[in-house]
Design an enzyme around this catalytic site. Sequence first.
Site, PDB file in Angstrom:
ATOM      1  N   ARG A 469     -30.548 -19.609 126.123  1.00 10.78           N
ATOM      2  CA  ARG A 469     -31.997 -19.950 126.679  1.00 10.78           C
ATOM      3  C   ARG A 469     -31.813 -20.214 128.274  1.00 10.78           C
ATOM      4  NH1 ARG A 469     -32.140 -22.393 121.189  1.00 10.78           N
ATOM      5  NH2 ARG A 469     -34.100 -21.601 120.157  1.00 10.78           N
ATOM      6  N   ARG A 505     -31.485 -14.506 127.815  1.00  8.93           N
ATOM      7  CA  ARG A 505     -32.955 -14.372 127.782  1.00  8.93           C
ATOM      8  C   ARG A 505     -33.443 -14.742 128.936  1.00  8.93           C
ATOM      9  NH1 ARG A 505     -36.109 -17.711 123.074  1.00  8.93           N
ATOM     10  NH2 ARG A 505     -35.738 -19.460 124.555  1.00  8.93           N
ATOM     11  N   ASN A 626     -38.238 -18.483 114.732  1.00  9.61           N
ATOM     12  CA  ASN A 626     -39.156 -19.729 114.846  1.00  9.61           C
ATOM     13  C   ASN A 626     -40.459 -19.363 115.380  1.00  9.61           C
ATOM     14  OD1 ASN A 626     -36.420 -20.913 114.834  1.00  9.61           O
ATOM     15  ND2 ASN A 626     -36.121 -21.198 116.909  1.00  9.61           N
ATOM     16  N   ASP A 627     -40.526 -18.567 116.508  1.00  3.57           N
ATOM     17  CA  ASP A 627     -41.885 -18.196 116.682  1.00  3.57           C
ATOM     18  C   ASP A 627     -42.729 -17.233 115.845  1.00  3.57           C
ATOM     19  OD1 ASP A 627     -42.798 -19.467 118.931  1.00  3.57           O
ATOM     20  OD2 ASP A 627     -41.242 -18.808 120.154  1.00  3.57           O
ATOM     21  N   CYS A 674     -31.876 -14.933 115.973  1.00  2.39           N
ATOM     22  CA  CYS A 674     -31.515 -15.865 116.695  1.00  2.39           C
ATOM     23  C   CYS A 674     -32.271 -17.190 116.489  1.00  2.39           C
ATOM     24  CB  CYS A 674     -31.432 -15.651 118.344  1.00  2.39           C
ATOM     25  SG  CYS A 674     -32.958 -15.250 119.083  1.00  2.39           S
TER      26      CYS A 674
HETATM   27  C1  PEP Z   1     -37.687 -18.217 118.285  1.00  2.00           C
HETATM   28  O1  PEP Z   1     -38.805 -18.252 118.506  1.00  2.00           O
HETATM   29  O2  PEP Z   1     -37.148 -17.990 117.058  1.00  2.00           O
HETATM   30  C2  PEP Z   1     -36.365 -18.437 119.310  1.00  2.00           C
HETATM   31  C3  PEP Z   1     -35.104 -18.197 119.252  1.00  2.00           C
HETATM   32  O3  PEP Z   1     -36.672 -18.868 120.388  1.00  2.00           O
HETATM   33  P1  PEP Z   1     -37.445 -20.420 120.965  1.00  2.00           P
HETATM   34  O4  PEP Z   1     -37.015 -21.394 119.786  1.00  2.00           O
HETATM   35  O5  PEP Z   1     -36.671 -20.642 122.367  1.00  2.00           O
HETATM   36  O6  PEP Z   1     -38.757 -20.200 121.270  1.00  2.00           O
HETATM   37 MG    MG Z   2     -39.238 -18.346 120.644  1.00  2.00          MG
END
Ligand code: PEP
Ligand code: MG
Length: 757
Positions: A469, A505, A626-627, A674
């Site tokens: 990240r 990323r 996650n998103d 991820c």
């Molecule tokens: C996600 O969205 O799953 C991700 C890995 O990105 P972040 O948690 O940094 O938004």
């Molecule tokens: Mg994300």
Amino acid sequence: MLEILRRIVQEVNSAPDLRDALNLMARRVRDAMGTEVCSIYLLDDGGQRYVLMASEGLKSEAVGNVSMSLNEGLIGFVGAREEPLNLEDAFAHPKFLYLEETGEDPFHAFLGVPVIHHKKVLGVLVIQQRETRRFDQSEEAFLVTISAQLSAVVAHARATGGLAAIDSHAGAAPAFFDGLVGAGGAGIGQAVLLYPPADLNAVPDRIAEDANVEIAMLDRALIQARTEVRALAEQAGKTLGKEEQALFEVYIRMLDRHALAAEVVEKIREGNWVQGALRIVIDEHVRNFEMMEDPYLRERAADVRDLGRRVLAHLQTGERKQQDFPEACVLLGDEITTPMLMEVPRECIQGIATTRGSRNSHMAIVARAMGIPTVVGAHTLPLKQMDGREIIVDAFRGRIIANAGVELKHQFQQIIREEETLLEGLEKLRDLPAETQDGVRVPLMVNTGLMTDISRSIERGAEGVGLYRTEIPFMVRERFPSEEEQRVIYREQLLAFSPNSVTMRTLDVGGDKNLPYFPIEEENPFLGWRGIRMTLDHPEIFQVQIRAMLKASEGLDNLRIMLPMVTSVFEAEEAQHLIHRAWAEVRNEGIEVVMPPIGVMVEVPAVVYQTRAFAQRVDFLSIGTNDLTQYLLAVDRNNRQVAELYNSFHPAVLHAIMSVVEQAHDEGKEVSVCGEMAGDPASALMLLAMGVDALSMNATNLLKVKSAIRSVKITFLRKLLSEIMAMDNAEVITAYVDLQLEKAGLGYLLTHRRKVV
Ligand code: PEP
Ligand code: MG
């Protein structure tokens, strides 16, 4: 009506405890509605009886003594129906239960509304009147509105009421405060409130060791504040008129030892320390001013608050560093920043709990890297009352527990010990492959961001970085890092993991990830200018980052570049174009690097439906669960109110992931995961069964996931997957997977869903 409502809520909110809050509520509602009776019934701790907790109009002896069971009387009826009940004559209703001790004989008209918080009935709010009449629509609407507003106050006051009780009798019920998991685990320690300087609201009450020392500190601070205000007055004299200048005179008089300060001294003599005493006195005066009808006088509240802040700032100068931290402490705060965290010796910190903040705040990222159990966004947590108490951070389930009692504390001590033993036991897996018993192998990679992540990841045998990240090194600076600064940071990652690949990323800011020097203010940040949307609008930032990545990979060639928050094919194409341009520039500068593979994150539902189109254009895909979960389910991942709805085992999420994997494989492209799902043993097994090519997770969870994979056969997982893909309910799927894994002997890995209490 709105103004009355606002005032009632404000007053009730600042009541010192539940009893006062309820009494005040009953009095104010009765007055506002011009009725003869207002009573509040609340469910007792066991949830079996409604107890009359406060009343204006009924006999005072009845308060605390009258109660009825869940289906008794009109109160039970309102609670059971979860709807208002408006009766011209309560006596005529078949459910009416006559209770002599309340003295309600003269009152015929009855309006009762349930007090509901998060779907749970907490009690019933009732107004009554002599006259036989139906309350009109607007009265009913007002009572419903006030009940909805007050339910949160009641819920909060109930929780903290449990805390107040600890002082009066041993064995008070435990109090739970829900939040979100910031970093997993559990910890027990003495709560230490960290608060930003010069913030009166944040100051807790503490017992003063020596009142005279506190008073001397106050005197010193007053002298300093007076000098400061005089200087301000002088400065202002040059530009302001007489009237405004007079204000400073008032300020200086207020700072006199005989004015506000005399009240502070009194509070110190009663036992509080100087900062707590100052807060109480300033609060009282501010509240009095705010209650005034005259808008001019109401504004004076701000002046008093300002004075209080100035005195506090002088009291706090140099104080912080002297703070002695207990051996085992849990840090509390509204929002704890990384520098605040760094002031505390690491070995003392057993946990962290904040009322605000999100999973992606920098502090939470640091806490994850340091392995400190953390709960964020526990907005009902009464920080000041917690200060100094022993509390438990349950970051398996995302909650804080106070008044735990011997039994519960013991259970947590055991969990903490088991967790430590488990992790120690898993260390032997470090160099073994993540391979099922029937030979299916998957690379386990790590998510990184901080420098400390590198050593922790290598210690746990990570096979590369699946998500670096890059916004994290951007967050700790005061400006965008230069190309060379970035190159050095990226090189460190690439070198540490070489020859394994490192997927970097590109900058993913926006949403809940903000850079202090590049604030993005939006009404709806998660649907706004995030990730690739921002960087494509700022090619100067994007290009510098790509060039730094490319230069960092010189001689190593283990770089992969990944694009966040992609929604449309043209965004990927535009980014690819810019990356190719940067590559040409770097080679023109004489630096020979191979063109790195370029991939996109699957985080937006649009990409699920266009996976093929993306897979044809890029080299790999990585699912950011996650998103993706947040956007598919329309559930803000940082909103505690809807946290129960956030579940990556929702059938829609599972089918979306399955579809992405199939489409990408049809195009011959690799897909990894991820998001947090990859680091949760149960979810990771299901992802493996779906055919995901790599899993990338927080280093903390890596060995647990490896252990899970090595304990099962893929045939078993595929069967389990096909069963859950036919189910339509997230809760059922979660429970079913847990049950099957437990039967397969994996119960020890399911700590995240531990059921204590
Ligand atoms: C996600 O969205 O799953 C991700 C890995 O990105 P972040 O948690 O940094 O938004
Ligand atoms: Mg994300």
